[in-house]
Design an enzyme around this catalytic site. Structure first.
Site, mmCIF file in Angstrom:
data_model
loop_
_atom_site.group_PDB
_atom_site.id
_atom_site.type_symbol
_atom_site.label_atom_id
_atom_site.label_comp_id
_atom_site.label_asym_id
_atom_site.label_seq_id
_atom_site.Cartn_x
_atom_site.Cartn_y
_atom_site.Cartn_z
ATOM 1 C CG ASP A 67 -2.092 -0.903 1.125
ATOM 2 O OD1 ASP A 67 -2.320 -1.437 0.031
ATOM 3 O OD2 ASP A 67 -2.785 -1.092 2.147
ATOM 4 C CG PHE A 68 0.358 6.115 -0.810
ATOM 5 C CD1 PHE A 68 1.254 6.637 -1.725
ATOM 6 C CD2 PHE A 68 -0.127 6.946 0.194
ATOM 7 C CE1 PHE A 68 1.674 7.957 -1.647
ATOM 8 C CE2 PHE A 68 0.285 8.269 0.284
ATOM 9 C CZ PHE A 68 1.190 8.779 -0.646
#
Length: 241
Positions: A67-68
């Site tokens: 994830d970011f």
């Protein structure tokens, strides 16, 4: 059928990707937080792990994503053939993944398994949902490392639990939504209730001072077999928090 429109614009990430290991077949990296794994469709989201690495290693491809906001270990294939071999290990669940996280509140149990199916819901995008009927199987093992209190600027003691996650599956947002599901969201998680460490008994002033600059989730270990030599690789990357 609902059309999903992603309006997210990633802020600039000035941190460098740390290359931990490389050979002619694969690369092991430490991804910084707040960097996309793959470039988005929006031209403003072009910066990513792949965008940067392909300049150094032409032809490289991502085997998996983080994830970011998640930092830590990623394995990157140097070519498509290696990618296929590594993806096979991931799909067969022969890869061991370990994450470190800070959860809001104090968990009662020292260890356990969260078994809660996860589904995509266009109405909730970009969030996922727990759905026993339409969700795909998702299991996350956890082990408590320590329970402690963090002192906020206003003097309030914020209870936190440091845990070691070992996900058995790799669903989108799995650890983030599973943490919310058991009532202890990951600190700094803007999608699943941890951006303010929102515990019901806390005052609004406390919520404002509990904000954290990042998602407190880090991929700390990857165990897999080298796709060519079959030698066991046990990669470790120390958590920054």
């Amino acid at each position: 059928m609902s059309t999903i429109i992603d309006t997210f614009i990633a802020p600039p990430c000035h941190d460098e990707i740390e290359i931990l290991y490389q050979d002619e077949h694969l690369i092991l990296i430490n991804k910084p937080t707040r960097l996309l794994s793959l470039s988005g469709k929006n031209p403003q989201n072009i910066d990513s792990v792949h965008y940067r690495l392909v300049k150094l290693f032409p032809g490289c491809t991502l085997v998996h994503r983080l994830d970011f906001g998640t930092s830590g270990l990623m394995v990157v294939a140097r070519n498509k053939a290696i990618n296929a071999l590594l993806c096979q290990q991931f799909s067969q669940r022969s890869v061991t993944k370990v994450y470190n996280a800070l959860l809001c509140g104090h968990l009662k149990e020292n260890e356990g398994v969260i078994d809660a199916p996860i589904a995509k819901d266009p109405a909730l995008f970009p969030r996922m949902s727990i759905c026993p009927i339409n969700g795909k199987p998702a299991r996350s093992g956890y082990h408590v490392i320590e329970r402690f209190y963090h002192t906020l600027e206003n003097g309030t003691l914020l209870p936190l639990t440091r845990v070691r996650f070992t996900p058995e599956t790799g669903r989108t947002h799995q650890l983030r939504i599973h943490s919310q599901f058991i009532g202890h969201p990951i600190l700094g998680c803007d999608l699943y209730g941890g951006s303010d460490c929102c515990l019901n008994e806390r005052m609004e002033e406390t919520k404002r001072t509990a904000r954290t600059p990042r998602l407190m989730l880090h991929a700390s270990e990857l165990h897999f077999a080298h796709p060519i030599s079959q030698a066991p690789i046990k990669a470790h990357c120390e958590s920054p928090f």
